[in-house]
Motif scaffolding. Structure first.
Motif, PDB file in Angstrom:
ATOM      1  N   GLY A 189       0.799  -1.222   0.000  1.00 58.59           N
ATOM      2  CA  GLY A 189       0.000   0.000   0.000  1.00 58.59           C
ATOM      3  C   GLY A 189       0.832   1.272   0.000  1.00 58.59           C
ATOM      4  O   GLY A 189       0.316   2.364  -0.206  1.00 58.59           O
TER       5      GLY A 189
ATOM      6  N   GLY B  59       3.096   2.142  -2.135  1.00 59.46           N
ATOM      7  CA  GLY B  59       3.186   2.716  -3.484  1.00 59.46           C
ATOM      8  C   GLY B  59       4.313   2.184  -4.350  1.00 59.46           C
ATOM      9  O   GLY B  59       4.643   2.790  -5.359  1.00 59.46           O
ATOM     10  N   ARG B  60       4.890   1.018  -3.994  1.00 53.99           N
ATOM     11  CA  ARG B  60       6.019   0.488  -4.773  1.00 53.99           C
ATOM     12  C   ARG B  60       5.622   0.206  -6.217  1.00 53.99           C
ATOM     13  O   ARG B  60       6.337   0.538  -7.153  1.00 53.99           O
ATOM     14  CB  ARG B  60       6.539  -0.825  -4.175  1.00 53.99           C
ATOM     15  CG  ARG B  60       7.151  -0.708  -2.826  1.00 53.99           C
ATOM     16  CD  ARG B  60       7.159  -2.050  -2.147  1.00 53.99           C
ATOM     17  NE  ARG B  60       5.820  -2.621  -2.129  1.00 53.99           N
ATOM     18  CZ  ARG B  60       5.530  -3.893  -2.258  1.00 53.99           C
ATOM     19  NH1 ARG B  60       6.492  -4.766  -2.412  1.00 53.99           N
ATOM     20  NH2 ARG B  60       4.279  -4.314  -2.232  1.00 53.99           N
ATOM     21  N   ASN B  61       4.444  -0.411  -6.409  1.00 52.38           N
ATOM     22  CA  ASN B  61       4.061  -0.777  -7.776  1.00 52.38           C
ATOM     23  C   ASN B  61       3.694   0.443  -8.611  1.00 52.38           C
ATOM     24  O   ASN B  61       3.950   0.478  -9.804  1.00 52.38           O
ATOM     25  CB  ASN B  61       2.932  -1.815  -7.748  1.00 52.38           C
ATOM     26  CG  ASN B  61       3.511  -3.159  -7.346  1.00 52.38           C
ATOM     27  OD1 ASN B  61       4.445  -3.646  -7.985  1.00 52.38           O
ATOM     28  ND2 ASN B  61       3.021  -3.724  -6.245  1.00 52.38           N
ATOM     29  N   GLU B  62       3.114   1.445  -7.942  1.00 52.35           N
ATOM     30  CA  GLU B  62       2.801   2.685  -8.666  1.00 52.35           C
ATOM     31  C   GLU B  62       4.102   3.351  -9.138  1.00 52.35           C
ATOM     32  O   GLU B  62       4.218   3.781 -10.278  1.00 52.35           O
ATOM     33  CB  GLU B  62       2.030   3.643  -7.742  1.00 52.35           C
ATOM     34  CG  GLU B  62       1.645   4.951  -8.379  1.00 52.35           C
ATOM     35  CD  GLU B  62       0.621   4.811  -9.510  1.00 52.35           C
ATOM     36  OE1 GLU B  62      -0.454   4.241  -9.254  1.00 52.35           O
ATOM     37  OE2 GLU B  62       0.918   5.257 -10.643  1.00 52.35           O
TER      38      GLU B  62
ATOM     39  N   ARG C 226      -6.414   3.960  -5.796  1.00 48.51           N
ATOM     40  CA  ARG C 226      -7.180   3.358  -4.710  1.00 48.51           C
ATOM     41  C   ARG C 226      -7.478   4.386  -3.607  1.00 48.51           C
ATOM     42  O   ARG C 226      -6.703   5.321  -3.392  1.00 48.51           O
ATOM     43  CB  ARG C 226      -6.287   2.217  -4.212  1.00 48.51           C
ATOM     44  CG  ARG C 226      -6.622   1.635  -2.959  1.00 48.51           C
ATOM     45  CD  ARG C 226      -5.559   0.657  -2.498  1.00 48.51           C
ATOM     46  NE  ARG C 226      -5.804   0.505  -1.072  1.00 48.51           N
ATOM     47  CZ  ARG C 226      -5.030  -0.145  -0.254  1.00 48.51           C
ATOM     48  NH1 ARG C 226      -3.936  -0.713  -0.691  1.00 48.51           N
ATOM     49  NH2 ARG C 226      -5.342  -0.236   1.022  1.00 48.51           N
TER      50      ARG C 226
ATOM     51  N   ASN D   6       7.904   8.155  -0.066  1.00 48.12           N
ATOM     52  CA  ASN D   6       6.991   8.332  -1.193  1.00 48.12           C
ATOM     53  C   ASN D   6       5.923   9.357  -0.803  1.00 48.12           C
ATOM     54  O   ASN D   6       4.828   8.999  -0.387  1.00 48.12           O
ATOM     55  CB  ASN D   6       6.369   6.987  -1.564  1.00 48.12           C
ATOM     56  CG  ASN D   6       5.428   7.098  -2.747  1.00 48.12           C
ATOM     57  OD1 ASN D   6       5.494   8.068  -3.514  1.00 48.12           O
ATOM     58  ND2 ASN D   6       4.564   6.112  -2.897  1.00 48.12           N
ATOM     59  N   VAL D   7       6.255  10.638  -0.952  1.00 45.99           N
ATOM     60  CA  VAL D   7       5.279  11.685  -0.606  1.00 45.99           C
ATOM     61  C   VAL D   7       4.428  11.920  -1.854  1.00 45.99           C
ATOM     62  O   VAL D   7       3.496  11.170  -2.109  1.00 45.99           O
ATOM     63  CB  VAL D   7       5.993  12.969  -0.106  1.00 45.99           C
ATOM     64  CG1 VAL D   7       4.984  13.973   0.403  1.00 45.99           C
ATOM     65  CG2 VAL D   7       6.969  12.628   1.010  1.00 45.99           C
TER      66      VAL D   7
HETATM   67  N1  ATP Z   1       3.056   9.096  -4.180  1.00 49.56           N
HETATM   68  C1  ATP Z   1       1.787   8.772  -4.361  1.00 49.56           C
HETATM   69  N2  ATP Z   1       0.858   9.725  -4.405  1.00 49.56           N
HETATM   70  C2  ATP Z   1      -0.432   9.404  -4.574  1.00 49.56           C
HETATM   71  N3  ATP Z   1      -0.896   8.158  -4.706  1.00 49.56           N
HETATM   72  C3  ATP Z   1      -0.023   7.163  -4.667  1.00 49.56           C
HETATM   73  C4  ATP Z   1       1.366   7.407  -4.500  1.00 49.56           C
HETATM   74  N4  ATP Z   1       1.993   6.223  -4.499  1.00 49.56           N
HETATM   75  C5  ATP Z   1       1.065   5.281  -4.664  1.00 49.56           C
HETATM   76  N5  ATP Z   1      -0.136   5.833  -4.777  1.00 49.56           N
HETATM   77  C6  ATP Z   1      -1.401   5.135  -4.941  1.00 49.56           C
HETATM   78  O1  ATP Z   1      -1.545   4.311  -3.773  1.00 49.56           O
HETATM   79  C7  ATP Z   1      -2.163   3.081  -4.126  1.00 49.56           C
HETATM   80  C8  ATP Z   1      -1.307   1.931  -3.654  1.00 49.56           C
HETATM   81  O2  ATP Z   1      -0.093   1.949  -4.399  1.00 49.56           O
HETATM   82  P1  ATP Z   1       0.557   0.600  -4.909  1.00 49.56           P
HETATM   83  O3  ATP Z   1      -0.452  -0.347  -5.463  1.00 49.56           O
HETATM   84  O4  ATP Z   1       1.699   0.955  -5.752  1.00 49.56           O
HETATM   85  O5  ATP Z   1       1.045   0.046  -3.524  1.00 49.56           O
HETATM   86  P2  ATP Z   1       2.042  -1.142  -3.268  1.00 49.56           P
HETATM   87  O6  ATP Z   1       3.091  -0.670  -2.328  1.00 49.56           O
HETATM   88  O7  ATP Z   1       2.516  -1.701  -4.532  1.00 49.56           O
HETATM   89  O8  ATP Z   1       1.139  -2.124  -2.466  1.00 49.56           O
HETATM   90  P3  ATP Z   1       0.328  -3.390  -3.015  1.00 49.56           P
HETATM   91  O9  ATP Z   1       1.332  -4.485  -3.049  1.00 49.56           O
HETATM   92  O10 ATP Z   1      -0.725  -3.534  -1.997  1.00 49.56           O
HETATM   93  O11 ATP Z   1      -0.173  -2.988  -4.364  1.00 49.56           O
HETATM   94  C9  ATP Z   1      -2.337   3.107  -5.626  1.00 49.56           C
HETATM   95  O12 ATP Z   1      -3.667   3.436  -5.921  1.00 49.56           O
HETATM   96  C10 ATP Z   1      -1.403   4.188  -6.098  1.00 49.56           C
HETATM   97  O13 ATP Z   1      -1.885   4.801  -7.275  1.00 49.56           O
END
Ligand code: ATP
Length: 571
Positions: A358, A360-363, A506, A537-538
């Motif tokens: 959650g 934001g690594r994948n984003e 999300r 990740n701000v």
């Molecule tokens: N810096 C950011 N600013 C705004 N929204 C963000 C940011 N980073 C990530 N997000 C959003 O937060 C949500 C979760 O990000 P993401 O899916 O990349 O998390 P993750 O670390 O990969 O966790 P998971 O394994 O649960 O997917 C996504 O909807 C993404 O678009």
């Protein structure tokens, strides 16, 4: 020194005399104003020469020459801006340079025999200690700790340890095992350690006088060079929480992932250590200002690997076979040996983003692929599920039979794998290899998978992605969600296919955010030791620009690498 410098100045004066005669003789001034100017100049030069001469005479009488004042008066009284002589201008420029002025100042101080600090005469006290060889050692510490610890044994006080590079060590006059008789003229026998510490703190101008009985020097020990190596700490250490630490004041604290310089590991229990900084890019700070002094200069005692192992296995006897086996199997469990590696051949390294779900690594990974499509590459995963109509083998997945995937798992060919609705999914190491040929591979594996890729072959750069604090998390995610929802609905209403339209980000409840922050801090605590850097990740734009800068630095600058990879490097 005096004679030489004085004769140099004599030569300057002679040269100046010649120069001062120069302009009017050598140049045929055509106008009367030029002639007047040259006459003035000559007068000024002669005045300057006269001043220089009287200065030298005056200083000779005083038996002390002020070279700096001499130079200064030369510069001020000789109006060199008016001088047409290049040599005079050059001389003036040279005398104005700070390092030349520094040399003049030092010459003056040295010729006057002024050496700091001024020490009082050493008392002659051999008579009082008849029969026992004692040494009187005077140490000057300027705001620095002494760099020695003491121990009290049956009323006698001994120097327990000399900290490498500390004041005591640099003096070369005190060594481990010396018996302390007096500190600043006060007898220390039968005194409590804290009373002795008080005595050490109470010293005039930072001068401490010790009366010591020298320890018998074990020649073998003396010849043994202190070790000097670097390690990455794999645990957090706070000496004030360590009940076994003999002297927390003489310790340093560190966190997992900090690079430490081990200066002395002769002692089985306590290593003399200096902290370099956190992560693969840590560098010793060159500046010795107030801010850095504590961290980068201080050498402190920290637990040795042996002592740390012993604390983990307190029931086993130190000498027992069990303990030796335990020790062997725990080698590098608390401190990992590291060396500084320069990526001279511009070798590609795999980038691993680690973080709580959650965060934001994948984003971040998606954004990097989108913005820098040529630079980063994706390791295509394997799956045992059958392909869907719009999926292509080798593009979306490598579609493989379940039995083949199980074989790969057994042969440890998978970086990571998992099962979802009766199908296996995972990333094979060979896919990472293949992707590496196309660009820098970006991975977001489960933290447990990192060990599978932490080898010289992939030389991974592990970056921990931290969440921002609650308010910033909420704010940035809401803004991004609003943006992506708008573009998603615009794409839907203009009949752009769902595949190409951006999906909305999300939504997070307050509780979910708190949970992510909590999970992240637990995960960081656990895996900080394998991380090369940390990023917060701000907002996405800032994260992407900071991250690309960080990756560039980690790929191109010298970085700390595990010494266990040395055997494979062969560069
Ligand atoms: N810096 C950011 N600013 C705004 N929204 C963000 C940011 N980073 C990530 N997000 C959003 O937060 C949500 C979760 O990000 P993401 O899916 O990349 O998390 P993750 O670390 O990969 O966790 P998971 O394994 O649960 O997917 C996504 O909807 C993404 O678009």
């Amino acid at each position: 020194m005096y004679d030489n410098l004085s004769s140099i100045f004599e030569a300057i004066v002679e040269y100046a005399e010649e120069e001062s005669a120069g302009p009017s003789n050598e140049q045929n001034s055509s106008s009367s104003s030029d002639r007047k100017h040259n006459k003035d100049l000559t007068k000024k030069h002669q005045k300057a020469v006269a001043i220089l001469r009287s200065f030298i005479q005056l200083n000779e009488q005083k038996d002390e020459i002020s070279f700096q004042e001499l130079a200064q008066s030369f510069i001020e009284d000789w109006d060199v801006t008016n001088s047409k002589s290049i040599s005079i201008q050059q001389l003036s420029h040279l005398l104005n340079l700070p390092h030349i002025q520094g040399v003049l100042w030092s010459a003056q101080e040295v010729s006057a025999g002024r050496f700091a600090p001024q020490l009082p005469d050493v008392p002659f006290e051999v008579d009082e200690d008849d029969g026992v060889a004692v040494k009187i050692v005077r140490i000057v510490r300027r705001g620095e700790p002494l760099g020695a610890t003491i121990k009290c044994e049956r009323g006698k006080v001994f120097v327990a340890r000399i900290m490498a590079n500390g004041v005591a060590d640099r003096s070369g006059c005190i060594q481990d095992g010396d018996r302390v008789l007096e500190v600043n003229g006060v007898t220390v026998a039968d005194k409590e350690p804290r009373e002795i510490v008080k005595l050490l703190d109470k010293c005039d101008n930072g001068i401490i006088t010790f009366k010591l009985i020298p320890a018998e020097v074990n020649q073998k020990l003396k010849q043994r060079k202190p070790s000097h190596r670097y390690v990455r700490a794999l645990f957090d250490y706070d000496p004030w929480q360590d009940r076994r630490h003999p002297c927390p004041e003489a310790a340093i604290s560190f966190r997992a992932g900090d690079i430490l310089e081990i200066l002395d590991e002769k002692d089985q229990y306590w290593w003399q250590t200096r902290k370099i900084g956190f992560g693969a890019l840590a560098r010793r700070k060159e500046r010795d200002d107030e801010e850095n002094r504590d961290d980068s200069k201080k050498v402190g005692l920290v637990r040795s690997e042996w002592l740390q192992c012993q604390s983990e296995n307190p029931d086993s006897l130190d000498s027992s076979d069990d303990f030796q086996t335990f020790l062997e199997s725990h080698r590098e469990r608390f401190y990992e040996g590291v060396f500084r590696w320069r990526n001279k051949k511009k070798r590609r390294r795999v980038v691993v983003l680690l973080g709580a779900p959650g965060v934001g690594r994948n984003e971040i990974r998606r954004q990097l692929f989108k913005i820098f499509a040529d630079r980063f590459s994706n390791a295509i995963p394997h799956t045992s599920r059958p392909p869907r109509p719009n999926e292509t083998d080798g593009v979306n997945y490598y579609f493989t039979s379940r039995s083949e995937m199980e074989r790969m798992i057994e042969r440890k060919e998978m970086l990571e794998y998992g099962e979802f609705r009766d199908n296996l999914y995972g990333t094979a190491l060979k896919s990472v290899r293949r992707a590496s040929e196309r660009g820098t591979v970006l991975l977001t594996p489960h933290p447990l998978a990192i060990e599978n890729i932490r080898t010289w072959e992939f030389a991974p750069i592990v970056i921990f992605v931290q969440p921002p604090e609650f308010g910033e998390f909420k704010h940035t995610r809401e803004i991004y969600r609003a943006q992506t929802t708008r573009s998603h609905s615009a794409a839907s209403s203009s009949n752009i296919s769902q595949n190409t339209a951006a999906t909305s980000a999300r939504a997070f409840s307050d509780n979910e955010i708190r949970q992510i922050i909590e999970n992240s801090s637990q995960m960081e605590q656990k895996y900080r030791g394998v991380c090369d850097a940390i990023i917060r990740n701000v907002d996405l734009d800032t994260t992407i620009s900071e991250l690309t800068g960080l990756i560039y630095q980690l790929e191109s600058k010298p970085t700390w690498m595990p010494t266990k990879w040395l055997a494979d490097i062969g560069e």
